[in-house]
Design a protein around this motif. Sequence first.
Motif, PDB file in Angstrom:
ATOM      1  N   ARG A  65      12.329  -7.208   6.006  1.00 38.47           N
ATOM      2  CA  ARG A  65      10.924  -7.423   5.453  1.00 38.47           C
ATOM      3  C   ARG A  65      10.858  -8.957   4.871  1.00 38.47           C
ATOM      4  N   PRO A  66      10.408  -9.724   5.489  1.00 38.55           N
ATOM      5  CA  PRO A  66      10.337 -11.241   5.278  1.00 38.55           C
ATOM      6  C   PRO A  66       9.773 -11.398   3.800  1.00 38.55           C
ATOM      7  N   GLY A  67      10.478 -12.091   2.948  1.00 47.32           N
ATOM      8  CA  GLY A  67       9.967 -12.477   1.573  1.00 47.32           C
ATOM      9  C   GLY A  67      10.030 -11.303   0.640  1.00 47.32           C
ATOM     10  N   ARG A  68      10.362  -9.938   1.023  1.00 45.84           N
ATOM     11  CA  ARG A  68      10.375  -8.763   0.078  1.00 45.84           C
ATOM     12  C   ARG A  68      11.674  -8.215  -0.108  1.00 45.84           C
ATOM     13  N   SER A 139      15.870   0.627 -15.794  1.00 47.98           N
ATOM     14  CA  SER A 139      16.041  -0.101 -16.764  1.00 47.98           C
ATOM     15  C   SER A 139      14.774  -0.912 -17.276  1.00 47.98           C
ATOM     16  N   ARG A 140      14.255  -1.621 -16.385  1.00 46.56           N
ATOM     17  CA  ARG A 140      13.507  -2.534 -16.929  1.00 46.56           C
ATOM     18  C   ARG A 140      11.922  -1.819 -17.048  1.00 46.56           C
ATOM     19  N   PRO A 141      11.290  -2.053 -17.769  1.00 42.20           N
ATOM     20  CA  PRO A 141       9.702  -1.618 -17.991  1.00 42.20           C
ATOM     21  C   PRO A 141       8.827  -2.408 -16.700  1.00 42.20           C
ATOM     22  N   ARG A 142       8.203  -1.416 -16.066  1.00 45.45           N
ATOM     23  CA  ARG A 142       7.481  -2.033 -14.876  1.00 45.45           C
ATOM     24  C   ARG A 142       6.093  -1.103 -14.683  1.00 45.45           C
ATOM     25  N   ASP A 143       5.365  -1.759 -13.596  1.00 48.62           N
ATOM     26  CA  ASP A 143       3.953  -1.130 -13.405  1.00 48.62           C
ATOM     27  C   ASP A 143       4.123   0.350 -13.081  1.00 48.62           C
ATOM     28  N   LEU A 144       5.117   0.533 -12.153  1.00 47.33           N
ATOM     29  CA  LEU A 144       5.143   1.795 -11.426  1.00 47.33           C
ATOM     30  C   LEU A 144       6.521   2.221 -11.443  1.00 47.33           C
ATOM     31  N   PRO A 145       7.200   3.376 -11.366  1.00 49.05           N
ATOM     32  CA  PRO A 145       8.316   3.998 -11.160  1.00 49.05           C
ATOM     33  C   PRO A 145       8.872   3.555  -9.955  1.00 49.05           C
ATOM     34  N   ILE A 146       8.154   3.581  -8.794  1.00 49.24           N
ATOM     35  CA  ILE A 146       8.620   3.078  -7.616  1.00 49.24           C
ATOM     36  C   ILE A 146       7.368   1.661  -7.240  1.00 49.24           C
ATOM     37  N   ILE A 147       7.940   0.597  -7.040  1.00 46.03           N
ATOM     38  CA  ILE A 147       7.021  -0.533  -6.801  1.00 46.03           C
ATOM     39  C   ILE A 147       6.492  -0.434  -5.270  1.00 46.03           C
ATOM     40  N   ALA A 148       5.084  -0.501  -5.350  1.00 45.51           N
ATOM     41  CA  ALA A 148       4.265  -0.326  -3.908  1.00 45.51           C
ATOM     42  C   ALA A 148       4.899  -1.381  -3.064  1.00 45.51           C
ATOM     43  N   PRO A 149       5.356  -0.806  -1.867  1.00 45.45           N
ATOM     44  CA  PRO A 149       5.739  -1.860  -0.702  1.00 45.45           C
ATOM     45  C   PRO A 149       4.760  -2.967  -0.094  1.00 45.45           C
ATOM     46  N   ALA A 150       4.968  -3.958   0.170  1.00 49.47           N
ATOM     47  CA  ALA A 150       4.004  -5.069   0.943  1.00 49.47           C
ATOM     48  C   ALA A 150       3.707  -4.449   2.285  1.00 49.47           C
ATOM     49  N   LEU A 151       2.038  -4.267   2.434  1.00 45.28           N
ATOM     50  CA  LEU A 151       1.662  -3.734   3.674  1.00 45.28           C
ATOM     51  C   LEU A 151       1.442  -4.825   4.525  1.00 45.28           C
ATOM     52  N   ASN A 152       1.221  -6.023   4.146  1.00 44.15           N
ATOM     53  CA  ASN A 152       0.733  -7.235   4.976  1.00 44.15           C
ATOM     54  C   ASN A 152       1.935  -8.086   5.586  1.00 44.15           C
ATOM     55  N   ASN A 153       3.008  -7.138   5.496  1.00 46.09           N
ATOM     56  CA  ASN A 153       4.487  -7.725   5.825  1.00 46.09           C
ATOM     57  C   ASN A 153       4.570  -7.677   7.049  1.00 46.09           C
ATOM     58  N   PRO A 154       5.003  -8.530   8.041  1.00 45.15           N
ATOM     59  CA  PRO A 154       5.351  -8.669   9.374  1.00 45.15           C
ATOM     60  C   PRO A 154       6.161  -7.599   9.652  1.00 45.15           C
ATOM     61  N   GLY A 155       7.197  -7.529   8.831  1.00 43.10           N
ATOM     62  CA  GLY A 155       8.538  -6.413   9.077  1.00 43.10           C
ATOM     63  C   GLY A 155       7.742  -4.937   9.058  1.00 43.10           C
ATOM     64  N   PHE A 156       6.833  -4.802   8.093  1.00 41.12           N
ATOM     65  CA  PHE A 156       6.414  -3.499   7.973  1.00 41.12           C
ATOM     66  C   PHE A 156       5.438  -3.247   9.124  1.00 41.12           C
ATOM     67  N   LEU A 157       4.678  -4.259   9.470  1.00 41.80           N
ATOM     68  CA  LEU A 157       3.618  -3.975  10.551  1.00 41.80           C
ATOM     69  C   LEU A 157       4.158  -3.863  11.795  1.00 41.80           C
ATOM     70  N   GLY A 158       5.487  -4.548  11.874  1.00 42.96           N
ATOM     71  CA  GLY A 158       5.923  -4.355  13.253  1.00 42.96           C
ATOM     72  C   GLY A 158       6.752  -3.291  13.293  1.00 42.96           C
ATOM     73  N   ALA A 159       7.317  -2.615  12.242  1.00 48.05           N
ATOM     74  CA  ALA A 159       7.825  -1.208  12.350  1.00 48.05           C
ATOM     75  C   ALA A 159       7.063   0.002  12.537  1.00 48.05           C
ATOM     76  N   ALA A 160       5.820   0.008  11.748  1.00 41.80           N
ATOM     77  CA  ALA A 160       5.187   1.239  11.600  1.00 41.80           C
ATOM     78  C   ALA A 160       4.081   1.350  12.808  1.00 41.80           C
ATOM     79  N   SER A 161       3.979   2.542  13.169  1.00 45.71           N
ATOM     80  CA  SER A 161       2.943   2.699  14.081  1.00 45.71           C
ATOM     81  C   SER A 161       1.452   3.060  13.261  1.00 45.71           C
ATOM     82  N   ASP A 162       0.485   3.023  14.108  1.00 48.55           N
ATOM     83  CA  ASP A 162      -0.691   3.109  13.449  1.00 48.55           C
ATOM     84  C   ASP A 162      -0.864   4.769  12.936  1.00 48.55           C
ATOM     85  N   ASN A 163      -0.007   5.530  13.658  1.00 52.62           N
ATOM     86  CA  ASN A 163      -0.184   6.967  13.462  1.00 52.62           C
ATOM     87  C   ASN A 163       0.928   7.616  12.318  1.00 52.62           C
TER      88      ASN A 163
END
Length: 342
Positions: A65-68, A139-163
Amino acid sequence: MLMLMLAATAGEATAKPKGAQLYGQHCAVCHGENGTGGVGVPLALPGFLSSVDDAYFRETMRLGRPGRVMPAFTRLSDAEINAIIAHIRSWQKDAAAPSFNTQPVKGDAKHGAKLFAQHCATCHGDQGQGGHGTGVTFSRPRDLPIIAPALNNPGFLGAASDNMIKTTLMKGRAGTPMVSFLEQGLSEQDIDDVVSYVRSFATPAESPQALLEAEPAMLVMESSYSLEETVAAVKRAAVGKNFRLIRDQYLEDGLYSEEELNSKQVMVYFCNFKFLYDALALDPRVGLFLPCRVTVVEQDGKVLVMTINPKRLSHLFNNAELERACDEMYRVYADILEEATL
Ligand code: HEC
Ligand code: HEC
């Protein structure tokens, strides 16, 4: 008795399937030994495993996931990738791996954009760039217990099918902040529209290799002053930039006896605690190169001032947020070097 126990553990270690070993070597540091997450998202949750296919795992490893933060594993063989997938699948107690057809989902991306702004942007970012930070934190306070992944990421878009994306939106991922949007009141058509919108994200991917090659590993400047004067000037410049001096020491301190000590190499350590905490919140790996350190050496009658190039490091870390912080640090370092040698 002791011998027997040792033999038993050794036997166990060699009997371990290769996938577990490879996972331990390449993935555990970020996703946790048992897939519970860390710098990376959890991989062992039933809600996740039942909604992604093996192709998604394969391509995610290949593309990263480039940049992530998530690296691209280009050197693992297909067999090794498959062994890692099998190991991750061994955590899946319920149904078998799903498989998705690769037909595109037909939706109205324009309408999807509106729905995205309404229902997704708070967590995934207005451009789908993902939340601040990555993964899970204990350990650190953050917005969410799991941080939402990047969806505009070429790695994500290249790996995930529409379905696959559609299934994630329909079912959500139980045990994470990602809920079922069917249950949130969106229709299946709305969901198709959002999928089309997510598919329309396209980010120009800069090759990490090209970035690396463009940056020297070290920043080096020549000083026209003596070693002592230059060390004093580095300290003044750092303090002038709101850094606190920690210490300075000869490079070879502790390695040699006092007489042999090379007094022609001095390291100055300094720190800006706000910067340190901000950067640590982005990525715990900055601990590897902070506090800041400038080295002054006298060599063949020349006095050189040098430091690591934070830009080069941030490219290695594959974290776009950290990269911005490192750019800032680069400017500060360059200023300090310049001031100290002026
Ligand atoms: C409350 C925050 C939140 C909202 C709102 C939200 N998500 Fe998520 N989403 C998450 C989290 C957290 C994950 C990671 C879940 C995991 O670890 O498996 C996730 C995962 C995903 C994934 C899988 C991506 C990946 O790399 O794992 C997709 C696709 C996705 N969300 C799309 C959407 C869309 C589209 C919407 C709006 C309809 C939306 N999400 C709304 C928090 C959210
Ligand atoms: C340096 C840390 C790091 C390493 C090492 C790493 N990952 Fe990741 N991985 C991440 C991060 C961070 C994300 C989430 C990206 C985001 O937030 O946009 C991620 C995402 C993923 C996802 C997508 C999860 C989802 O919810 O859809 C998969 C699958 C994955 N990694 C598998 C692996 C495997 C398998 C390995 C070992 C071969 C591995 N990762 C090694 C950090 C890492």
